[in-house]
Design an enzyme around this catalytic site. Structure first.
Site, PDB file in Angstrom:
ATOM      1  N   ALA A 245       0.872  -1.193  -0.170  1.00  0.00           N
ATOM      2  CA  ALA A 245       0.099  -0.045   0.210  1.00  0.00           C
ATOM      3  C   ALA A 245       1.013   1.110  -0.048  1.00  0.00           C
ATOM      4  O   ALA A 245       2.124   1.156   0.527  1.00  0.00           O
ATOM      5  CB  ALA A 245      -0.924  -0.224   1.191  1.00  0.00           C
TER       6      ALA A 245
ATOM      7  N   GLY B  17       0.653  -4.968   1.130  1.00  0.00           N
ATOM      8  CA  GLY B  17      -0.716  -5.064   0.142  1.00  0.00           C
ATOM      9  C   GLY B  17      -0.384  -5.697  -1.115  1.00  0.00           C
ATOM     10  O   GLY B  17      -1.446  -6.337  -1.701  1.00  0.00           O
TER      11      GLY B  17
ATOM     12  N   GLU C  80      -0.649  -9.407  -0.435  1.00  0.00           N
ATOM     13  CA  GLU C  80      -2.160  -9.610  -0.265  1.00  0.00           C
ATOM     14  C   GLU C  80      -2.823  -9.650  -1.484  1.00  0.00           C
ATOM     15  O   GLU C  80      -3.978 -10.318  -1.659  1.00  0.00           O
ATOM     16  CB  GLU C  80      -2.627  -8.475   0.533  1.00  0.00           C
ATOM     17  CG  GLU C  80      -2.086  -8.330   2.191  1.00  0.00           C
ATOM     18  CD  GLU C  80      -2.545  -7.314   3.065  1.00  0.00           C
ATOM     19  OE1 GLU C  80      -1.857  -6.364   3.032  1.00  0.00           O
ATOM     20  OE2 GLU C  80      -3.385  -7.508   3.721  1.00  0.00           O
TER      21      GLU C  80
ATOM     22  N   GLU D 140       4.203  -4.989   7.315  1.00  0.00           N
ATOM     23  CA  GLU D 140       3.331  -3.690   7.962  1.00  0.00           C
ATOM     24  C   GLU D 140       3.885  -3.475   9.358  1.00  0.00           C
ATOM     25  O   GLU D 140       3.839  -2.496   9.706  1.00  0.00           O
ATOM     26  CB  GLU D 140       2.156  -4.399   8.013  1.00  0.00           C
ATOM     27  CG  GLU D 140       1.493  -4.224   6.593  1.00  0.00           C
ATOM     28  CD  GLU D 140       1.600  -5.634   5.862  1.00  0.00           C
ATOM     29  OE1 GLU D 140       2.287  -6.313   6.280  1.00  0.00           O
ATOM     30  OE2 GLU D 140       0.714  -5.435   4.626  1.00  0.00           O
TER      31      GLU D 140
HETATM   32  N1  DAK Z   1       4.574   3.096  -0.769  1.00  0.00           N
HETATM   33  C1  DAK Z   1       4.938   4.372  -1.359  1.00  0.00           C
HETATM   34  N2  DAK Z   1       6.133   4.473  -2.233  1.00  0.00           N
HETATM   35  C2  DAK Z   1       6.820   3.249  -2.352  1.00  0.00           C
HETATM   36  C3  DAK Z   1       6.517   2.207  -1.698  1.00  0.00           C
HETATM   37  C4  DAK Z   1       5.332   2.071  -0.859  1.00  0.00           C
HETATM   38  N3  DAK Z   1       4.904   0.777  -0.440  1.00  0.00           N
HETATM   39  N4  DAK Z   1       7.186   1.153  -1.903  1.00  0.00           N
HETATM   40  C5  DAK Z   1       8.461   1.899  -2.810  1.00  0.00           C
HETATM   41  N5  DAK Z   1       8.143   3.051  -3.083  1.00  0.00           N
HETATM   42  C6  DAK Z   1       8.552   4.164  -3.844  1.00  0.00           C
HETATM   43  C7  DAK Z   1       9.866   4.829  -3.085  1.00  0.00           C
HETATM   44  O1  DAK Z   1       9.468   5.832  -1.906  1.00  0.00           O
HETATM   45  C8  DAK Z   1      10.718   5.328  -4.333  1.00  0.00           C
HETATM   46  O2  DAK Z   1      10.051   6.719  -4.748  1.00  0.00           O
HETATM   47  P1  DAK Z   1      11.013   8.055  -4.728  1.00  0.00           P
HETATM   48  O3  DAK Z   1      11.830   8.064  -3.664  1.00  0.00           O
HETATM   49  O4  DAK Z   1      11.853   7.459  -5.979  1.00  0.00           O
HETATM   50  O5  DAK Z   1      10.223   9.116  -5.090  1.00  0.00           O
HETATM   51  C9  DAK Z   1      10.412   4.320  -5.280  1.00  0.00           C
HETATM   52  O6  DAK Z   1       9.203   3.773  -4.768  1.00  0.00           O
HETATM   53  C10 DAK Z   1      11.593   3.345  -5.513  1.00  0.00           C
HETATM   54  O7  DAK Z   1      11.602   2.972  -4.047  1.00  0.00           O
HETATM   55  P2  DAK Z   1      13.238   2.720  -3.577  1.00  0.00           P
HETATM   56  O8  DAK Z   1      13.922   3.882  -3.958  1.00  0.00           O
HETATM   57  O9  DAK Z   1      12.950   2.482  -2.201  1.00  0.00           O
HETATM   58  O10 DAK Z   1      13.769   1.326  -4.464  1.00  0.00           O
HETATM   59  P3  DAK Z   1      14.552   0.236  -3.516  1.00  0.00           P
HETATM   60  O11 DAK Z   1      14.937  -0.630  -4.596  1.00  0.00           O
HETATM   61  O12 DAK Z   1      15.810   1.014  -2.877  1.00  0.00           O
HETATM   62  O13 DAK Z   1      14.015  -0.363  -2.255  1.00  0.00           O
HETATM   63  C11 DAK Z   1      12.045  -1.724  -1.382  1.00  0.00           C
HETATM   64  C12 DAK Z   1      12.750  -1.374  -2.865  1.00  0.00           C
HETATM   65  C13 DAK Z   1      10.573  -2.287  -2.120  1.00  0.00           C
HETATM   66  C14 DAK Z   1      12.809  -2.614  -0.604  1.00  0.00           C
HETATM   67  C15 DAK Z   1      11.714  -0.449  -0.704  1.00  0.00           C
HETATM   68  O14 DAK Z   1      11.028   0.532  -1.783  1.00  0.00           O
HETATM   69  C16 DAK Z   1      10.632  -0.518   0.339  1.00  0.00           C
HETATM   70  O15 DAK Z   1      10.993  -1.136   1.340  1.00  0.00           O
HETATM   71  N6  DAK Z   1       9.223  -0.543   0.102  1.00  0.00           N
HETATM   72  C17 DAK Z   1       8.326  -0.445   1.055  1.00  0.00           C
HETATM   73  C18 DAK Z   1       7.951  -1.771   1.292  1.00  0.00           C
HETATM   74  C19 DAK Z   1       6.865  -1.891   2.306  1.00  0.00           C
HETATM   75  O16 DAK Z   1       7.054  -1.684   3.467  1.00  0.00           O
HETATM   76  N7  DAK Z   1       5.692  -2.482   1.775  1.00  0.00           N
HETATM   77  C20 DAK Z   1       4.458  -2.524   2.765  1.00  0.00           C
HETATM   78  C21 DAK Z   1       3.727  -1.502   2.737  1.00  0.00           C
HETATM   79  S1  DAK Z   1       2.590  -1.471   4.058  1.00  0.00           S
HETATM   80  C22 DAK Z   1      -4.324  -1.036   5.905  1.00  0.00           C
HETATM   81  C23 DAK Z   1      -4.454  -1.281   4.490  1.00  0.00           C
HETATM   82  C24 DAK Z   1      -3.372  -1.704   3.935  1.00  0.00           C
HETATM   83  C25 DAK Z   1      -2.249  -2.119   4.657  1.00  0.00           C
HETATM   84  C26 DAK Z   1      -2.191  -1.912   6.084  1.00  0.00           C
HETATM   85  C27 DAK Z   1      -3.231  -1.629   6.630  1.00  0.00           C
HETATM   86  N8  DAK Z   1      -5.411  -0.568   6.589  1.00  0.00           N
HETATM   87  C28 DAK Z   1      -6.386   0.343   5.809  1.00  0.00           C
HETATM   88  C29 DAK Z   1      -5.595  -0.737   7.980  1.00  0.00           C
HETATM   89  C30 DAK Z   1      -0.746  -2.322   4.000  1.00  0.00           C
HETATM   90  C31 DAK Z   1      -0.001  -2.012   4.169  1.00  0.00           C
HETATM   91  C32 DAK Z   1       1.451  -1.971   3.377  1.00  0.00           C
HETATM   92  O17 DAK Z   1       1.351  -2.680   2.290  1.00  0.00           O
END
Ligand code: DAK
Length: 263
Positions: free
Chosen positions: A72, A117, A120, A140
């Site tokens: 997400a 997400g 998921e 998360e």
């Molecule tokens: N959201 C927003 N932007 C994201 C993103 C994300 N999940 N993942 C990557 N990006 C963006 C980065 O910010 C970056 O943007 P700029 O800085 O270039 O503007 C661009 O994509 C490239 O990412 P990186 O520069 O970070 O690329 P790397 O190769 O260095 O790293 C990575 C890739 C996938 C390891 C890293 O980007 C990363 O850790 N991303 C976050 C992964 C993550 O934590 N995903 C889970 C998100 S939490 C709910 C509803 C839904 C959910 C929870 C609750 N409710 C309503 C209760 C779900 C939650 C989630 O999914």
């Protein structure tokens, strides 16, 4: 049908051929992170898919060669109040459930990061095929939240509660080979091979009786929610229903006449 038939934005790219629709989440600069606009676009696409009587299969992937969906959109979730989170989760859960409920096979082609997400979303597909560079995880808790798109329920059903809780409480990422070992994905191949796989699969699925395929999906998912005796009764009813349409006649006639079936 063209993209415009399905969706007024370009956040979900839609390609259809012979009843097989390929959906591509299209935000490669943000690693295809799911923001409310992407979910709206997916919901709009689902309106058309649900009305498409010629639909045989759906494949879901992410744009670019780095990510399926990296979760997400954290930048958008950051400021949410509990009420907004509740509404966001409700919309997302409903959209993902509609994808899962399509009466055709829905296959995730996981071509890179498949996190939060994104994982998921892949879990809401009937099965998943991954490229060997794919990384999976439910990180998360590292952000102070839990999965909100159905992961707390679908992940334990796919890989068992112990492994689901391992992934959800540590937030650790796993590679494609571990995802294969725990049953999160069905197959792993090189990224270049994913397209060929999709083509071959499309041909296979399009060649089978669509009502029978839908009945198999219903028997599995609806049956899993019931005790085994009720589920076997459900299978019996769905099996009998196959004899009520013309698919069974065509399929069996084709076998006897030594020709391919035309469904
Ligand atoms: N959201 C927003 N932007 C994201 C993103 C994300 N999940 N993942 C990557 N990006 C963006 C980065 O910010 C970056 O943007 P700029 O800085 O270039 O503007 C661009 O994509 C490239 O990412 P990186 O520069 O970070 O690329 P790397 O190769 O260095 O790293 C990575 C890739 C996938 C390891 C890293 O980007 C990363 O850790 N991303 C976050 C992964 C993550 O934590 N995903 C889970 C998100 S939490 C709910 C509803 C839904 C959910 C929870 C609750 N409710 C309503 C209760 C779900 C939650 C989630 O999914």
């Amino acid at each position: 049908m063209s993209n415009a038939t399905y969706n007024s934005s370009d956040l979900i790219d839609v390609q259809e051929r012979d009843g097989v629709v390929r959906l591509t989440v299209n935000r490669p600069k943000a690693l295809n992170a799911l923001n409310p606009e992407v979910l709206d676009a997916l919901s709009e696409v689902l309106d058309s898919l649900e009305a498409n009587e010629g639909l045989r299969a759906v494949m879901l992937t992410g744009a670019g060669d780095k990510a399926f969906v990296a979760g997400a959109d954290i930048t958008r979730m950051r400021e949410q109040t509990p009420q907004q989170a509740q509404a966001f989760a409700g919309h997302a859960l409903d959209t993902v459930r509609r994808l899962e409920k399509l009466p055709v096979p829905v296959v995730a082609l996981v071509n890179g990061f498949c996190l939060g997400g994104g994982c998921e979303l892949a879990l809401a597909c009937d099965w998943a095929v991954a490229s060997d560079n794919a990384m999976f995880g439910q990180p998360e808790v590292q952000l102070g939240v839990i999965p909100g798109f159905g992961g707390t329920q679908r992940l334990p059903r796919r890989v068992g509660p112990a492994m689901a809780l391992d992934l959800m409480t540590t937030g650790r990422k796993i590679d494609a080979s571990e995802a294969l070992r725990i049953g999160l994905v069905n197959q792993v191949m090189s990224q270049a091979e994913l397209d060929d796989y999709a083509e071959k699969l499309a041909g296979q699925l399009a060649g089978n009786g669509p009502r029978a395929v839908g009945a198999a999906k219903s028997a599995v998912y609806d049956g899993m929610e019931q005790d085994v005796d009720s589920a076997l009764k459900l299978e019996q009813s769905l099996f009998a229903l196959c004899f009520a349409g013309d698919e069974q006649q065509e399929g069996m006639a084709a076998f006897v006449e030594k020709r391919p079936a035309r469904f």
